[in-house]
Design a protein around this motif. Structure first.
Motif, PDB file in Angstrom:
ATOM      1  N   MET A   1       0.839  -1.200   0.000  1.00 34.44           N
ATOM      2  CA  MET A   1       0.000   0.000   0.000  1.00 34.44           C
ATOM      3  C   MET A   1       0.877   1.255   0.000  1.00 34.44           C
ATOM      4  SD  MET A   1      -3.013   1.204   2.644  1.00 34.44           S
ATOM      5  CE  MET A   1      -2.051   0.912   4.089  1.00 34.44           C
ATOM      6  N   LYS A   2       0.487   2.215  -0.831  1.00 34.47           N
ATOM      7  CA  LYS A   2       1.220   3.487  -0.890  1.00 34.47           C
ATOM      8  C   LYS A   2       0.354   4.602  -0.282  1.00 34.47           C
ATOM      9  CE  LYS A   2       3.774   4.835  -4.407  1.00 34.47           C
ATOM     10  NZ  LYS A   2       4.042   5.242  -5.815  1.00 34.47           N
ATOM     11  N   ILE A   3       0.942   5.288   0.667  1.00 32.13           N
ATOM     12  CA  ILE A   3       0.205   6.385   1.314  1.00 32.13           C
ATOM     13  C   ILE A   3       0.907   7.707   1.019  1.00 32.13           C
ATOM     14  CG2 ILE A   3      -0.710   7.293   3.493  1.00 32.13           C
ATOM     15  CD1 ILE A   3      -0.431   4.539   4.716  1.00 32.13           C
ATOM     16  N   LEU A   4       0.139   8.711   0.668  1.00 31.35           N
ATOM     17  CA  LEU A   4       0.670  10.064   0.497  1.00 31.35           C
ATOM     18  C   LEU A   4       0.137  10.921   1.647  1.00 31.35           C
ATOM     19  CD1 LEU A   4       2.315  11.966  -1.410  1.00 31.35           C
ATOM     20  CD2 LEU A   4       0.134  12.599  -2.459  1.00 31.35           C
ATOM     21  N   VAL A   5       1.052  11.510   2.409  1.00 30.20           N
ATOM     22  CA  VAL A   5       0.652  12.357   3.533  1.00 30.20           C
ATOM     23  C   VAL A   5       0.961  13.819   3.191  1.00 30.20           C
ATOM     24  CG1 VAL A   5       0.968  12.856   5.988  1.00 30.20           C
ATOM     25  CG2 VAL A   5       1.110  10.492   5.180  1.00 30.20           C
ATOM     26  N   CYS A   6      -0.047  14.667   3.261  1.00 22.66           N
ATOM     27  CA  CYS A   6       0.138  16.091   2.931  1.00 22.66           C
ATOM     28  C   CYS A   6       0.605  16.838   4.172  1.00 22.66           C
ATOM     29  CB  CYS A   6      -1.165  16.684   2.423  1.00 22.66           C
ATOM     30  SG  CYS A   6      -1.838  15.785   1.016  1.00 22.66           S
ATOM     31  N   LYS A  53       2.037  -1.864  11.325  1.00 25.23           N
ATOM     32  CA  LYS A  53       1.254  -3.112  11.264  1.00 25.23           C
ATOM     33  C   LYS A  53       1.577  -3.918  10.007  1.00 25.23           C
ATOM     34  CE  LYS A  53      -2.794  -1.746  13.896  1.00 25.23           C
ATOM     35  NZ  LYS A  53      -3.886  -0.854  13.593  1.00 25.23           N
ATOM     36  N   ASP A  54       2.017  -3.216   8.958  1.00 20.87           N
ATOM     37  CA  ASP A  54       2.248  -3.875   7.668  1.00 20.87           C
ATOM     38  C   ASP A  54       3.473  -3.228   7.020  1.00 20.87           C
ATOM     39  OD1 ASP A  54       2.321  -4.745   5.069  1.00 20.87           O
ATOM     40  OD2 ASP A  54       0.265  -4.152   4.571  1.00 20.87           O
ATOM     41  N   ALA A  55       4.600  -3.971   7.066  1.00 22.29           N
ATOM     42  CA  ALA A  55       5.876  -3.408   6.631  1.00 22.29           C
ATOM     43  C   ALA A  55       5.900  -3.084   5.135  1.00 22.29           C
ATOM     44  CB  ALA A  55       7.006  -4.366   6.979  1.00 22.29           C
ATOM     45  N   LYS A 145     -11.193   8.078  13.204  1.00 21.94           N
ATOM     46  CA  LYS A 145     -10.739   6.685  13.352  1.00 21.94           C
ATOM     47  C   LYS A 145     -10.674   6.051  11.975  1.00 21.94           C
ATOM     48  CE  LYS A 145     -11.688   2.932  16.603  1.00 21.94           C
ATOM     49  NZ  LYS A 145     -11.965   1.718  15.819  1.00 21.94           N
ATOM     50  N   LEU A 146      -9.631   5.261  11.762  1.00 21.68           N
ATOM     51  CA  LEU A 146      -9.473   4.581  10.480  1.00 21.68           C
ATOM     52  C   LEU A 146      -8.934   3.185  10.746  1.00 21.68           C
ATOM     53  CD1 LEU A 146      -7.507   6.196   7.485  1.00 21.68           C
ATOM     54  CD2 LEU A 146      -7.449   3.779   7.963  1.00 21.68           C
ATOM     55  N   ASP A 147      -9.651   2.177  10.279  1.00 18.42           N
ATOM     56  CA  ASP A 147      -9.181   0.798  10.401  1.00 18.42           C
ATOM     57  C   ASP A 147      -9.153   0.164   9.024  1.00 18.42           C
ATOM     58  OD1 ASP A 147      -8.807   0.458  13.211  1.00 18.42           O
ATOM     59  OD2 ASP A 147     -10.995   0.612  13.425  1.00 18.42           O
ATOM     60  N   LEU A 148      -8.245  -0.774   8.869  1.00 17.82           N
ATOM     61  CA  LEU A 148      -8.049  -1.419   7.587  1.00 17.82           C
ATOM     62  C   LEU A 148      -8.424  -2.878   7.738  1.00 17.82           C
ATOM     63  CD1 LEU A 148      -6.998  -0.473   4.916  1.00 17.82           C
ATOM     64  CD2 LEU A 148      -4.717  -1.142   5.622  1.00 17.82           C
ATOM     65  N   ASN A 149      -9.250  -3.349   6.823  1.00 18.94           N
ATOM     66  CA  ASN A 149      -9.680  -4.739   6.862  1.00 18.94           C
ATOM     67  C   ASN A 149      -9.535  -5.284   5.451  1.00 18.94           C
ATOM     68  OD1 ASN A 149     -10.852  -7.153   7.379  1.00 18.94           O
ATOM     69  ND2 ASN A 149     -12.789  -6.331   8.161  1.00 18.94           N
ATOM     70  N   GLY A 150      -8.372  -5.887   5.155  1.00 19.60           N
ATOM     71  CA  GLY A 150      -8.089  -6.295   3.781  1.00 19.60           C
ATOM     72  C   GLY A 150      -8.022  -5.059   2.908  1.00 19.60           C
ATOM     73  N   ASN A 151      -8.893  -5.008   1.892  1.00 24.10           N
ATOM     74  CA  ASN A 151      -8.902  -3.840   1.014  1.00 24.10           C
ATOM     75  C   ASN A 151      -9.990  -2.845   1.401  1.00 24.10           C
ATOM     76  OD1 ASN A 151      -6.750  -3.991  -0.666  1.00 24.10           O
ATOM     77  ND2 ASN A 151      -7.788  -5.264  -2.197  1.00 24.10           N
ATOM     78  N   THR A 152     -10.665  -3.118   2.515  1.00 21.33           N
ATOM     79  CA  THR A 152     -11.757  -2.241   2.923  1.00 21.33           C
ATOM     80  C   THR A 152     -11.298  -1.324   4.050  1.00 21.33           C
ATOM     81  OG1 THR A 152     -13.285  -4.009   2.374  1.00 21.33           O
ATOM     82  CG2 THR A 152     -14.173  -2.190   3.679  1.00 21.33           C
ATOM     83  N   LEU A 153     -11.619  -0.047   3.875  1.00 18.85           N
ATOM     84  CA  LEU A 153     -11.317   0.937   4.906  1.00 18.85           C
ATOM     85  C   LEU A 153     -12.577   1.163   5.716  1.00 18.85           C
ATOM     86  CD1 LEU A 153      -9.628   3.657   2.716  1.00 18.85           C
ATOM     87  CD2 LEU A 153      -8.566   2.619   4.718  1.00 18.85           C
ATOM     88  N   GLN A 154     -12.426   1.130   7.034  1.00 15.10           N
ATOM     89  CA  GLN A 154     -13.549   1.511   7.879  1.00 15.10           C
ATOM     90  C   GLN A 154     -13.172   2.837   8.534  1.00 15.10           C
ATOM     91  OE1 GLN A 154     -14.740  -0.537  11.603  1.00 15.10           O
ATOM     92  NE2 GLN A 154     -16.519  -1.143  10.373  1.00 15.10           N
ATOM     93  N   VAL A 155     -13.943   3.863   8.247  1.00 17.15           N
ATOM     94  CA  VAL A 155     -13.594   5.203   8.709  1.00 17.15           C
ATOM     95  C   VAL A 155     -14.742   5.797   9.523  1.00 17.15           C
ATOM     96  CG1 VAL A 155     -12.765   7.482   8.012  1.00 17.15           C
ATOM     97  CG2 VAL A 155     -12.291   5.511   6.577  1.00 17.15           C
ATOM     98  N   VAL A 156     -14.396   6.354  10.684  1.00 12.43           N
ATOM     99  CA  VAL A 156     -15.394   7.052  11.488  1.00 12.43           C
ATOM    100  C   VAL A 156     -15.148   8.543  11.309  1.00 12.43           C
ATOM    101  CG1 VAL A 156     -16.365   7.374  13.804  1.00 12.43           C
ATOM    102  CG2 VAL A 156     -15.368   5.163  13.161  1.00 12.43           C
ATOM    103  N   ARG A 157     -16.182   9.274  10.946  1.00 10.98           N
ATOM    104  CA  ARG A 157     -16.014  10.724  10.798  1.00 10.98           C
ATOM    105  C   ARG A 157     -16.931  11.438  11.779  1.00 10.98           C
ATOM    106  NH1 ARG A 157     -19.628  14.235   7.168  1.00 10.98           N
ATOM    107  NH2 ARG A 157     -21.468  12.965   6.878  1.00 10.98           N
TER     108      ARG A 157
END
Lengths: 247, 320
Positions: A1-6, A53-55, A145-157
């Protein structure tokens, strides 16, 4: 996974704000510059937590600004980014900044873009939403809150008066705020490592501003506090009713 | 034409949207044009009533899919509708949903945007909008130079203008892109007015010495019908929930009355509350910096002053 942080550079939260050049510029005398707290405490640290959690996660940082933003980028790299990109554009027009980020994002095909909820200088809270339109990707704002479950993102806003949980897939843009992660302090190893991490400079490609700041103003000073005798709360109630007319 | 986005939650129009309509309608008058509201989804409110706050027309995209908020979908529908109706100014409330979509809509329309506006735009020469910057420590006047302008208005900074006018309602058929966001749950804090919508707020700081002492503050809030807030150290220590934290990195509020109890008034805290119309500070330390930002101050022990204030309020209410 590639993350871009602004990452954005802002004056420290304790800064006493003053202006110069006929109230058209922030007086930078004595200003301590920091990473915008929402970018650092919440989005960057969240990205670092995902990598822990995931190198296989890679974290790229992006900032749009002049060479004077580099100490801030190095600090962000010391906290944990893998490499950084600086787009050499000094504009403070959100539309321009978002277009510069979108161009880099398209090239790097990131799975996840994290921004702070807003910057504490211009408080525009615009970049995430603009990226949503520029990249046509899902956008969750003010996430706690952001959790990752496989390819699904669970986000609380945050919503007015509560919270809402949503599920979505990559790619996605998330703006982060309090709750997302806990503030960290860079350690010596991180600071040493940051010195040699790649920091790529890309020339500005967008220049057509849609807005410009004409001038700044400080709020009018309060006329002075009216002190009320602690044994006479009836008087305070009377003033709030009859003078301030707020109750 | 000035187009005002109406935000809804659980099929009720949000309070901030009524203010946005009045703000947009005032701009429309200033520009000699009409004020038209745009509602996505279904609501229980009577749409013709939006005329009260100044909308001449209400455009209604009556598609149940739009009842759950998806920033990407909503922004697309708003931008497409604004284009087809020929809107030149778009107004959003600067609440959570407004913030999520107004900048995206601006991008789709190639429009300049000012978020968090706190006054009417100056339109005699150019189009200049004043907004709060540096988290409320200053204001900036920003010129928008594009043909279409987008503004989001800070809550509680303009107020509402009410008449007995009635709006005409127009049903619009707009293609709605499919959503790939699934809302799985909504959790509301029961029985409280959201802090950002509250007109009266009572807030506590470290001076209250511990969560077990919050009773005096809660009693005062109850007597006033106020919402409760706290300073950052208090929420960091988990004395109070995070959603009560007001300040530079918490929630920024602008109620009519803010009563600060045992809060010293650090610059970061002031940044979150200094747009309040009236500030009352109760602190036993007369040197607390918050007194400089206050309208009314009481130097005294919170555990004596606050119950006395509560009693005085209850007495005045029973006399009314």
């Amino acid at each position: 996974m590639k993350i871009l942080v602004c990452i954005s550079k802002t004056p420290d939260t304790t800064t006493k704000i003053a202006f110069t050049e006929g109230n058209t510029k922030l007086d930078e005398n004595g200003v301590q510059w920091i990473i915008n707290p929402y970018d650092e405490w919440y989005s960057l640290v969240k990205a670092i937590e995902l990598k822990e959690k995931d190198a296989s996660v890679t974290i790229h940082l992006i900032t749009v600004g002049g060479a004077d933003t580099e100490p801030i980028i190095r600090k962000a790299l010391a906290l944990g980014g893998d490499e950084a990109i600086r787009v050499n554009n000094n504009s403070n027009d959100s539309f321009i900044v978002a277009q510069e980020i979108a161009a880099i994002a398209k090239e790097g095909s990131y799975d996840l873009i994290l921004t702070g909820k807003e910057t504490i200088d211009y408080n525009s809270a615009s970049i995430g939403s603009m990226l949503c339109a520029l990249l046509d990707q899902n956008f969750i704002s003010a996430a706690v809150k952001l959790d990752l479950n496989g390819n699904t993102l669970q986000v609380v806003r945050e919503i007015d008066g509560g919270e809402e949980t949503g599920e979505l897939n990559f790619p996605a843009i998330i703006s982060c705020q309090k709750g997302m992660a806990e503030q960290r302090i860079p350690n010596m190893r991180g600071i040493m490592a940051a010195r040699t991490k790649p920091l790529k400079v890309v020339e500005a490609s967008v220049t057509n501003a849609t807005t410009h700041i004409k001038n700044f103003e400080l709020p009018p000073a309060k006329s002075g506090v009216k002190l009320i005798d602690p044994d006479n709360m009836d008087e305070l109630v009377r003033l709030l009713k009859e003078e301030a007319k707020v109750i | 034409m000035v187009l005002i986005y109406i935000d809804q939650d659980e099929q009720e129009i949000k309070k901030a949207s009524f203010e946005a309509i009045s703000y947009g309608a005032t701009i429309a008058k200033q520009l000699g044009t009409t004020a038209e509201a745009l509602l996505l989804g279904t609501v229980k409110n009577n749409l013709a009533d939006l005329g009260k706050w100044g909308a001449n027309k209400v455009h209604h995209v009556n598609n149940i899919v739009l009842n759950s908020f998806d920033a990407r979908v909503n922004a697309t529908v708003v931008a497409e509708t604004a284009k087809s109706l020929g809107a030149t100014v778009l107004i959003f409330a600067h609440n959570l949903n407004g913030r999520a979509i107004a900048p995206a809509v601006a991008v789709k329309l190639g429009a300049g945007i000012v978020t968090g506006a706190c006054a009417l735009p100056k339109t005699d020469a150019g189009f200049v909008v004043t907004k709060t910057v540096f988290s409320g420590k200053a204001f900036a006047s920003i010129e928008i130079s594009t043909p279409i302008k987008v503004i989001s208005i800070n809550q509680n900074s303009f107020g509402t203008v009410i008449s007995d006018a009635i709006a005409t309602v127009h049903e619009l058929a707009v293609a709605v892109p499919s959503s790939t966001l699934k809302i799985t749950s909504v959790h509301k804090i029961q029985g409280e007015v959201p802090l950002t919508e509250a007109s009266l707020v009572v807030s506590g700081g470290r001076g209250l010495k511990g969560p077990e002492h919050w009773g005096v503050l809660l009693d005062l809030a109850k007597a006033l019908g106020a919402s409760t807030a706290c300073s950052r150290p208090v929420s960091d220590a988990d004395w109070r929930p995070h959603h009560e934290h007001v300040g530079q990195t918490g929630i920024q509020i602008a109620p009519n009355l803010y009563i600060a109890i045992g809060i010293s008034g650090a610059i970061q805290h002031l940044a979150g509350v200094n747009r309040s119309k009236t500030i009352v500070v109760i602190n036993k330390d007369g040197e607390a910096p918050f007194f400089k930002a206050a309208d009314y101050g009481v130097v005294g022990d919170a555990f004596e002053v606050v119950p006395a204030l509560t009693a005085a309020i209850l007495k005045s209410k029973s006399n009314a």
